[in-house]
Design a protein around this motif. Structure first.
Motif, PDB file in Angstrom:
ATOM      1  N   SER A   8       1.018  -1.327   0.095  1.00 26.43           N
ATOM      2  CA  SER A   8      -0.193   0.122   0.133  1.00 26.43           C
ATOM      3  C   SER A   8       1.006   1.129  -0.146  1.00 26.43           C
ATOM      4  O   SER A   8       2.077   1.191   0.353  1.00 26.43           O
ATOM      5  N   ALA A   9       0.145   2.459  -0.298  1.00 24.06           N
ATOM      6  CA  ALA A   9       1.084   3.706  -0.359  1.00 24.06           C
ATOM      7  C   ALA A   9       1.730   4.028   0.850  1.00 24.06           C
ATOM      8  O   ALA A   9       2.776   4.554   1.111  1.00 24.06           O
ATOM      9  N   GLU A  10       0.848   3.690   2.110  1.00 25.71           N
ATOM     10  CA  GLU A  10       1.608   3.826   3.472  1.00 25.71           C
ATOM     11  C   GLU A  10       2.898   3.244   3.672  1.00 25.71           C
ATOM     12  O   GLU A  10       3.675   3.480   4.504  1.00 25.71           O
ATOM     13  N   GLU A  51      -8.651  10.961  -3.622  1.00 25.00           N
ATOM     14  CA  GLU A  51      -7.330  10.767  -4.002  1.00 25.00           C
ATOM     15  C   GLU A  51      -6.330  11.725  -3.275  1.00 25.00           C
ATOM     16  O   GLU A  51      -5.323  11.428  -2.746  1.00 25.00           O
ATOM     17  N   VAL A  52      -6.983  13.045  -3.119  1.00 28.67           N
ATOM     18  CA  VAL A  52      -6.211  14.115  -2.357  1.00 28.67           C
ATOM     19  C   VAL A  52      -5.994  13.558  -0.802  1.00 28.67           C
ATOM     20  O   VAL A  52      -5.066  13.809  -0.201  1.00 28.67           O
ATOM     21  N   SER A  53      -7.104  13.137  -0.313  1.00 28.41           N
ATOM     22  CA  SER A  53      -6.956  12.541   0.940  1.00 28.41           C
ATOM     23  C   SER A  53      -6.197  11.618   1.156  1.00 28.41           C
ATOM     24  O   SER A  53      -5.332  11.361   2.170  1.00 28.41           O
ATOM     25  N   LYS A  54      -6.019  10.686   0.304  1.00 33.03           N
ATOM     26  CA  LYS A  54      -5.108   9.505   0.225  1.00 33.03           C
ATOM     27  C   LYS A  54      -3.601  10.020   0.487  1.00 33.03           C
ATOM     28  O   LYS A  54      -2.899   9.679   1.207  1.00 33.03           O
ATOM     29  N   LEU A  55      -3.411  10.771  -0.295  1.00 32.37           N
ATOM     30  CA  LEU A  55      -2.114  11.570  -0.607  1.00 32.37           C
ATOM     31  C   LEU A  55      -1.514  12.430   0.506  1.00 32.37           C
ATOM     32  O   LEU A  55      -0.342  12.319   0.917  1.00 32.37           O
ATOM     33  N   LEU A  56      -2.507  12.975   1.219  1.00 33.79           N
ATOM     34  CA  LEU A  56      -2.197  13.886   2.388  1.00 33.79           C
ATOM     35  C   LEU A  56      -2.000  12.817   3.429  1.00 33.79           C
ATOM     36  O   LEU A  56      -1.030  13.164   4.261  1.00 33.79           O
ATOM     37  N   GLN A  57      -2.665  11.596   3.605  1.00 29.65           N
ATOM     38  CA  GLN A  57      -2.570  10.715   4.718  1.00 29.65           C
ATOM     39  C   GLN A  57      -1.141  10.245   4.515  1.00 29.65           C
ATOM     40  O   GLN A  57      -0.827   9.889   5.700  1.00 29.65           O
ATOM     41  N   VAL A  58      -0.724   9.758   3.585  1.00 34.59           N
ATOM     42  CA  VAL A  58       0.448   9.057   3.488  1.00 34.59           C
ATOM     43  C   VAL A  58       1.952  10.105   3.522  1.00 34.59           C
ATOM     44  O   VAL A  58       2.907   9.645   3.353  1.00 34.59           O
ATOM     45  N   GLY A  59       1.570  11.343   3.345  1.00 28.35           N
ATOM     46  CA  GLY A  59       2.645  12.203   3.330  1.00 28.35           C
ATOM     47  C   GLY A  59       3.047  12.497   2.228  1.00 28.35           C
ATOM     48  O   GLY A  59       4.141  13.194   2.349  1.00 28.35           O
ATOM     49  N   PHE A  60       2.501  12.262   0.906  1.00 28.39           N
ATOM     50  CA  PHE A  60       3.028  12.476  -0.489  1.00 28.39           C
ATOM     51  C   PHE A  60       3.115  13.728  -0.829  1.00 28.39           C
ATOM     52  O   PHE A  60       3.788  14.300  -1.535  1.00 28.39           O
ATOM     53  N   ILE A  61       1.872  14.585  -0.259  1.00 27.88           N
ATOM     54  CA  ILE A  61       1.756  15.863  -0.458  1.00 27.88           C
ATOM     55  C   ILE A  61       1.594  16.637   0.713  1.00 27.88           C
ATOM     56  O   ILE A  61       1.107  15.911   1.902  1.00 27.88           O
ATOM     57  N   ARG A  62       1.498  17.976   0.743  1.00 25.72           N
ATOM     58  CA  ARG A  62       0.991  18.621   2.002  1.00 25.72           C
ATOM     59  C   ARG A  62       0.338  19.836   1.427  1.00 25.72           C
ATOM     60  O   ARG A  62       0.506  20.428   0.314  1.00 25.72           O
TER      61      ARG A  62
END
Length: 240
Positions: free
Chosen positions: A135-137, A178-189
């Protein structure tokens, strides 16, 4: 001797010499000094590069009668009605769980392997399960002390803020997920008062789901092009 291919088409370049040709010329290229040297009957020949001229040639190549070619990408469908062919295994495979009782994280092992080879392969995969990301995490981050990526943006190019694009409720929900997923794993801020703003683009995948991309067209125009890209693998093989 070098064989040239003559093409009857307008081009900003007089000739394009590939790496096999440079190898035949015994040329030495220095990208740092924008200089190429090669032996001739009268001594060492030199060919110097010019970034401004190269950039002008690139702009000329992408222009048509003085107007930019604008490609509509808002509702692009990459696959259309054609169903892509996915590669299939040539033999039956066996589902091997990563851990006992774990039905979601499984390996696929060929059924035609011998019992000894199959056991050694399964043991090897289970002992090195930490190198797989399910997973992305679980994707490890790279320390800035090891590698840092930066965009080479032309300082003379003003920032561009694209106008907000409206999406249907289905697409808005996909973008939010998708944005929530990327924020959760720290790929974006989250960034306030950004100088550059770009709209997302949704493309339908073969399985019917949406793939979210970002329209970085304006940002790409502000980044200088690499006139000496990395060589292709087939060119490296041909010149060795």
């Amino acid at each position: 001797e070098m064989t040239f291919l003559i093409v009857d088409t307008p081009s900003p370049y007089n000739a394009i010499v590939g790496r096999p040709g440079l190898n035949l010329m015994e040329a030495i290229v220095s990208t740092r000094h924008l200089l190429m040297k090669y032996p001739t009957r009268f001594g060492v020949g030199e060919a110097r590069g010019d970034q401004q001229v190269a950039r002008q040639c690139y702009k000329t190549a992408i222009l048509e009668k003085g107007n930019d070619k604008v490609l509509p990408i808002a509702n692009v469908e990459l696959r259309g009605d054609v169903e892509p062919e996915h590669p299939q295994p040539i033999e039956d495979v066996i589902q091997v769980p990563l851990a006992e009782g774990d039905t979601e994280r499984v390996f696929q092992v060929g059924s035609q392997l011998g019992e000894v080879e199959k056991g050694e392969l399964i043991t090897f995969l289970q002992n090195n399960k930490y190198v797989f990301a399910w997973s992305a995490e679980e994707v490890p981050r790279i320390s800035p002390n090891v590698m840092v990526h930066k965009l080479s943006v032309d300082p003379m190019r003003p920032p561009t803020r694209q106008k907000k694009r409206n999406f249907s409720p289905e697409r808005q929900q996909t973008i939010a997920e998708e944005v929530s997923k990327l924020l959760q794993v720290g790929f974006i801020r989250e960034v306030h008062y950004s100088d550059w703003l770009a709209n997302p683009i949704l493309v339908k995948k073969a399985n019917g789901k949406w793939r979210m991309c970002i329209n970085f067209t304006d940002l790409n125009k502000a980044c200088p092009k690499d006139h000496f890209p990395l060589p292709k693998i087939d060119l490296l093989v041909d010149t060795t």
